[in-house]
Design an enzyme around this catalytic site. Structure first.
Site, PDB file in Angstrom:
ATOM      1  N   ARG A  39       0.825  -1.216   0.000  1.00 54.12           N
ATOM      2  CA  ARG A  39       0.000   0.000   0.000  1.00 54.12           C
ATOM      3  C   ARG A  39       0.857   1.263   0.000  1.00 54.12           C
ATOM      4  NH1 ARG A  39      -4.743  -1.971   4.232  1.00 54.12           N
ATOM      5  NH2 ARG A  39      -5.947  -3.126   2.673  1.00 54.12           N
ATOM      6  N   LYS A 202     -16.587 -16.107   3.418  1.00 50.30           N
ATOM      7  CA  LYS A 202     -17.863 -15.395   3.315  1.00 50.30           C
ATOM      8  C   LYS A 202     -18.400 -15.362   1.894  1.00 50.30           C
ATOM      9  CE  LYS A 202     -17.687 -12.342   7.316  1.00 50.30           C
ATOM     10  NZ  LYS A 202     -17.789 -10.960   7.787  1.00 50.30           N
ATOM     11  N   GLY A 360      -6.294  -9.486   1.304  1.00 53.21           N
ATOM     12  CA  GLY A 360      -5.102  -9.721   2.127  1.00 53.21           C
ATOM     13  C   GLY A 360      -4.617 -11.156   2.120  1.00 53.21           C
ATOM     14  N   GLY A 383     -11.926  -5.134   0.041  1.00 50.89           N
ATOM     15  CA  GLY A 383     -13.328  -4.747   0.114  1.00 50.89           C
ATOM     16  C   GLY A 383     -13.730  -3.800  -1.003  1.00 50.89           C
TER      17      GLY A 383
END
Length: 401
Positions: A39, A202, A360, A383
């Site tokens: 990042r 998920k 990640g 996300g």
């Protein structure tokens, strides 16, 4: 509308003070040494561009989840030495991000100087879209630069409210880069075959992606905990495998199978799994068909037949997107599937395929295999990437339009 958004190339930063919202929420070890600087690396060109034009820089970011409490363990001060070495310039730090003292520090900045401010989340207002907090932050610069794609899906003050105070002096750094790459999947613009790999636990966060991309993808490979709800509605036995408990999921999956009957062959599920009798690395294991996991056992990784099948599809693909591991890869004994996928995507990329990987866990598995440098594009925003693939306008982009 999006084409009208200004990028960093539309401004000359000489004598200007750029307030840059970055995402320096990087993983660190117990000694606060950075274990993955991806990042930060993506923000370096932005910082260097402004410095080269003799602009002044004020950096704001969050780190962890201090929930509005100033904690030493969540201070951004540990970044000072790293950034100073990386940029070959002294990076100044101040232990707050709003207030008169901060404003005085900013006003003392000379052209070509950098001030890193303290964690935005030391103020609970950051996560509440607070107008007053945004107004205080807006006093720290005269050009707002958003170089934080990974938090562009958040309804946080520094992302959605702060830009309103800068009028036309708003810059989105990441937009062109991310949209260009994601469009290859959203609109089937990439070279074919186009393959999407979705894993992780998920499924609720990825059902919309499946619905959106089934019209453009040639293959959608589903692994990890995401696969078990599919197996269950097809009548398979999943034993004690962990799945999200949500009645809507089952109904939505049935709707997908009904609505896209003529395209359902695009979706590929695991054939076999490495099952365990408990959720730990040292558990007893056996490789069995995924649709016949006995009670007391749970699937923790894709099996060898599935690895072979998925890798064969990846090897013939020209455009590849991956988000989410194929199993509980943090357990060494259940990491084989995820690691094989990582290596195969890297090898296909070296042979000319385009690969985009986000999330990640997926990035961590690439680093485990030392093949993160072989990928076409690593998305820092798991996300944000997922929301983009649902064809949603990210709040961080909408705030500037």
């Amino acid at each position: 509308m999006i084409k009208e958004i200004k990028t960093i190339d539309n401004f000359n930063f000489e004598n200007q003070t750029a307030l840059i919202r970055v995402d320096f929420n990087v993983p660190v070890n117990k000694f606060y040494r950075i274990t993955d600087d991806t990042r930060i690396q993506y923000s370096i060109p932005t910082i260097q561009k402004i410095l080269s034009e003799k602009g002044k820089i004020v950096i704001i970011s969050h780190f962890g989840r201090p929930k509005g409490i100033p904690l030493k363990t969540h201070s951004l001060k540990f970044l000072v030495n790293y950034l100073s070495k990386k940029l070959k310039i002294t990076v100044n730090f101040f232990g707050d991000c709003i207030g008169e003292t901060v404003i005085k520090k900013v006003n003392k900045l000379k052209n070509g100087e950098i001030l890193l401010l303290e964690n935005l989340r030391f103020y609970k207002e950051e996560e509440k879209e607070d107008e007053n907090f945004a107004f205080e932050l807006s006093k720290l610069g005269n050009i707002y630069v958003n170089d934080a794609f990974s938090v562009a899906h958040r309804f946080h003050t520094s992302i959605t409210v702060l830009p309103k105070f800068f009028g036309k002096k708003n810059v989105l750094v990441f937009l062109k880069r991310e949209i260009q790459y994601l469009d290859q999947f959203l609109y089937g613009k990439g070279k074919r075959p186009i393959t999407i790999l979705l894993g992780g636990s998920k499924i609720s966060s990825k059902i919309e992606i499946i619905e959106n991309l089934i019209n453009f993808a040639d293959y959608i490979l589903i692994g990890g905990g995401m696969s078990y709800p599919f197996i269950k509605i097809k009548g398979g036995k999943i034993g004690d495998s962990l799945i999200e408990k949500d009645e809507k999921i089952e109904k939505t999956l049935k709707k997908i199978f009904h609505k896209y009957q003529n395209k359902i062959e695009i979706i590929h599920l695991p054939i076999d799994v490495v099952a365990a009798d408990s959720f730990k690395n040292e558990a007893n294991t056996k490789t069995i068909p995924i649709h016949s996991i006995p009670n007391g056992w749970m699937g923790l990784d894709i099996g060898p037949r599935t690895i072979k099948k998925f890798c064969e599809i990846i090897e013939k693909s020209k455009t590849i997107l991956w988000n989410g591991p194929m199993g509980v890869f943090e357990f060494q004994n259940f990491s084989l599937g995820t690691r094989f996928i990582a290596k195969t995507i890297a090898n296909s990329t070296e042979k000319g395929a385009f690969s985009l990987i986000g999330g990640g866990d997926s990035l961590a598995s690439l680093r485990m295999e030392n093949c993160d440098k072989k990928i076409s594009y690593l998305s820092t925003g798991g996300g944000a990437m997922l929301d983009s693939l649902k064809n949603k306008m990210l709040p961080g982009i909408k705030a500037i339009i």
